[in-house]
Design a protein around this motif. Structure first.
Motif, short mmCIF file in Angstrom:
data_model
loop_
_atom_site.label_atom_id
_atom_site.label_comp_id
_atom_site.label_asym_id
_atom_site.label_seq_id
_atom_site.Cartn_x
_atom_site.Cartn_y
_atom_site.Cartn_z
N MET A 1 -5.24 -1.09 -0.89
CA MET A 1 -5.26 -2.11 0.17
C MET A 1 -6.71 -2.21 0.63
O MET A 1 -7.12 -1.55 1.58
N ARG A 2 -7.50 -3.07 -0.04
CA ARG A 2 -8.96 -3.05 0.05
C ARG A 2 -9.52 -3.30 1.45
O ARG A 2 -10.56 -2.76 1.82
N SER A 3 -8.86 -4.15 2.22
CA SER A 3 -9.41 -4.51 3.54
C SER A 3 -8.93 -3.59 4.65
O SER A 3 -9.29 -3.77 5.81
N ASN A 4 -8.12 -2.60 4.31
CA ASN A 4 -7.58 -1.67 5.31
C ASN A 4 -8.54 -0.49 5.50
O ASN A 4 -8.24 0.64 5.17
N LYS A 5 -9.71 -0.80 6.02
CA LYS A 5 -10.68 0.27 6.24
C LYS A 5 -11.66 -0.11 7.34
O LYS A 5 -11.94 -1.28 7.58
N ARG A 6 -12.16 0.90 8.02
CA ARG A 6 -13.24 0.72 8.97
C ARG A 6 -14.52 1.25 8.33
O ARG A 6 -14.49 1.86 7.27
N LYS A 7 -15.63 1.02 8.99
CA LYS A 7 -16.88 1.55 8.49
C LYS A 7 -16.82 3.07 8.47
O LYS A 7 -16.49 3.72 9.46
N GLY A 8 -17.07 3.64 7.30
CA GLY A 8 -17.02 5.09 7.16
C GLY A 8 -15.67 5.64 6.77
O GLY A 8 -15.53 6.82 6.45
N SER A 9 -14.62 4.80 6.78
CA SER A 9 -13.29 5.25 6.35
C SER A 9 -12.93 4.58 5.03
O SER A 9 -13.61 3.67 4.57
N LYS A 10 -11.85 5.02 4.45
CA LYS A 10 -11.43 4.49 3.15
C LYS A 10 -10.08 3.80 3.27
O LYS A 10 -9.27 4.15 4.13
N PRO A 11 -9.82 2.82 2.40
CA PRO A 11 -8.54 2.10 2.48
C PRO A 11 -7.38 2.94 1.95
O PRO A 11 -7.59 3.92 1.21
N CYS A 12 -6.17 2.56 2.33
CA CYS A 12 -4.97 3.24 1.82
C CYS A 12 -4.72 2.88 0.36
O CYS A 12 -4.92 1.74 -0.05
N HIS A 13 -4.27 3.85 -0.40
CA HIS A 13 -3.73 3.61 -1.73
C HIS A 13 -2.24 3.94 -1.66
O HIS A 13 -1.88 4.99 -1.13
N ILE A 14 -1.41 3.05 -2.15
CA ILE A 14 0.04 3.26 -2.10
C ILE A 14 0.56 3.58 -3.49
O ILE A 14 0.42 2.79 -4.42
N VAL A 15 1.14 4.77 -3.64
CA VAL A 15 1.78 5.16 -4.90
C VAL A 15 3.24 4.71 -4.83
O VAL A 15 3.97 5.13 -3.94
N SER A 16 3.65 3.85 -5.76
CA SER A 16 5.00 3.28 -5.71
C SER A 16 5.81 3.65 -6.94
O SER A 16 5.29 3.67 -8.05
N ALA A 17 7.09 3.93 -6.72
CA ALA A 17 8.05 4.08 -7.82
C ALA A 17 8.84 2.78 -7.88
O ALA A 17 9.57 2.44 -6.95
N TRP A 18 8.67 2.04 -8.97
CA TRP A 18 9.24 0.69 -9.08
C TRP A 18 10.32 0.67 -10.15
O TRP A 18 10.12 1.15 -11.26
N SER A 19 11.49 0.13 -9.81
CA SER A 19 12.57 -0.01 -10.77
C SER A 19 12.42 -1.32 -11.53
O SER A 19 12.59 -2.39 -10.96
N ARG A 20 12.11 -1.22 -12.80
CA ARG A 20 11.95 -2.43 -13.60
C ARG A 20 13.28 -3.16 -13.75
O ARG A 20 13.35 -4.38 -13.70
N GLU A 21 14.37 -2.41 -13.92
CA GLU A 21 15.68 -3.01 -14.15
C GLU A 21 16.17 -3.79 -12.93
O GLU A 21 16.76 -4.86 -13.05
N ASP A 22 15.96 -3.23 -11.75
CA ASP A 22 16.51 -3.82 -10.53
C ASP A 22 15.49 -4.62 -9.74
O ASP A 22 15.85 -5.38 -8.83
N GLY A 23 14.19 -4.43 -10.02
CA GLY A 23 13.17 -5.22 -9.37
C GLY A 23 12.91 -4.87 -7.92
O GLY A 23 12.67 -5.75 -7.10
N TYR A 24 12.99 -3.59 -7.57
CA TYR A 24 12.63 -3.21 -6.21
C TYR A 24 12.01 -1.81 -6.20
O TYR A 24 12.11 -1.06 -7.16
#
Length: 260
Positions: A1-24
């Motif tokens: 999430m590139r814009s989720n940061k202040r000066k000197g801090s870093k943006p969040c990275h979200i690790v997701s488990a995605w179901s290809r079969e069900d789409g969620y």
């Protein structure tokens, strides 16, 4: 999430488990460094039910500890291999570069070829899978390893031809249909990331509060799943166009969704 940061801090990275079969999205975890995804993946896998499923992860997640978690949870894996696993990619690449070995696989049930035409180009995908891995020095490092595989993609466009190669390790036996389905199906999680960035413009969202940003990410994934279910006047349209149409009568479409 590139814009989720202040000066000197870093943006969040979200690790997701995605179901290809069900789409969620089945589960997720936020980390502050991309490198921390390696430690976050086992935690996500332990939080969801994956027994009997096939887990696919890009090369960054091809780690022995992650393989241990997958097998402990009674699931199978098809994991991409690149240069970050020492000599593993080189060993598999050299194996499949042998024309005699490749030709032998092509004459068995470990080979599949598909041809697709779209966007003015032809894509030929060839899948190779073999259980002949007794020669691999790294075999014992990867719990449950039964086979290795390769996808060779040939792209033909305007008289020119390009080839791409991808290599994999897997706990599946020689089951080329399952293997090819897992390899081809991994695009679904990449598509999800693309939709969040392009359709929902997530990278442009400047919400600085980390918890709020993560909650918004969850809501976007809900909306993404719902958009795929809703049909508008029986027409095939992009998710962005669906969003635009729904904005004129959201209550009507929510009512339709509840009936699906």
């Amino acid at each position: 999430m590139r814009s989720n940061k202040r000066k000197g801090s870093k943006p969040c990275h979200i690790v997701s488990a995605w179901s290809r079969e069900d789409g969620y999205c089945l589960g997720q975890k936020a980390v502050e460094e991309k490198s921390n995804e390696i430690t976050a993946i086992p935690k996500v896998l332990e939080a969801i039910e994956i027994k009997g499923q096939i887990v696919t992860i890009d090369a960054m997640g091809t780690q022995t500890a992650i393989v241990e978690t997958i097998r402990k949870r009674r699931a199978d894996y098809v994991l991409a291999v690149k240069g970050n696993q020492g000599g593993l990619e080189t060993a598999i690449k050299e194996y499949f570069e042998d024309e005699e070995l490749r030709g032998r696989i092509e004459r068995t049930a470990g080979y599949k070829r598909t041809v697709e035409k779209a966007h003015g180009q032809t894509e030929i995908r060839e899948y190779y899978q073999t259980e002949e891995i007794g020669w691999m020095e790294q075999k014992k490092q990867w719990k449950g390893l039964k086979s290795i595989g390769m996808e060779r993609k040939t792209i033909r466009r305007e008289g020119k031809e390009e080839r791409e190669y991808r290599y994999y390790i897997s706990s599946l036996g020689e089951e080329i249909e399952l293997f090819s389905r897992a390899v081809r199906g991994h695009w679904a999680v990449e598509s999800m990331h693309w939709q969040l960035d392009v359709t929902f413009k997530e990278d442009a969202n400047s919400t600085l509060d980390k918890t709020a940003a993560q909650n918004q990410n969850i809501i976007r994934k809900w909306c993404l799943s719902m958009l795929k279910l809703i049909e508008i006047r029986g027409q095939k349209m992009s998710l962005r166009r669906k969003r635009f149409n729904i904005s004129f009568a959201p209550a009507q479409f929510i009512e339709e969704l509840l009936q699906i």
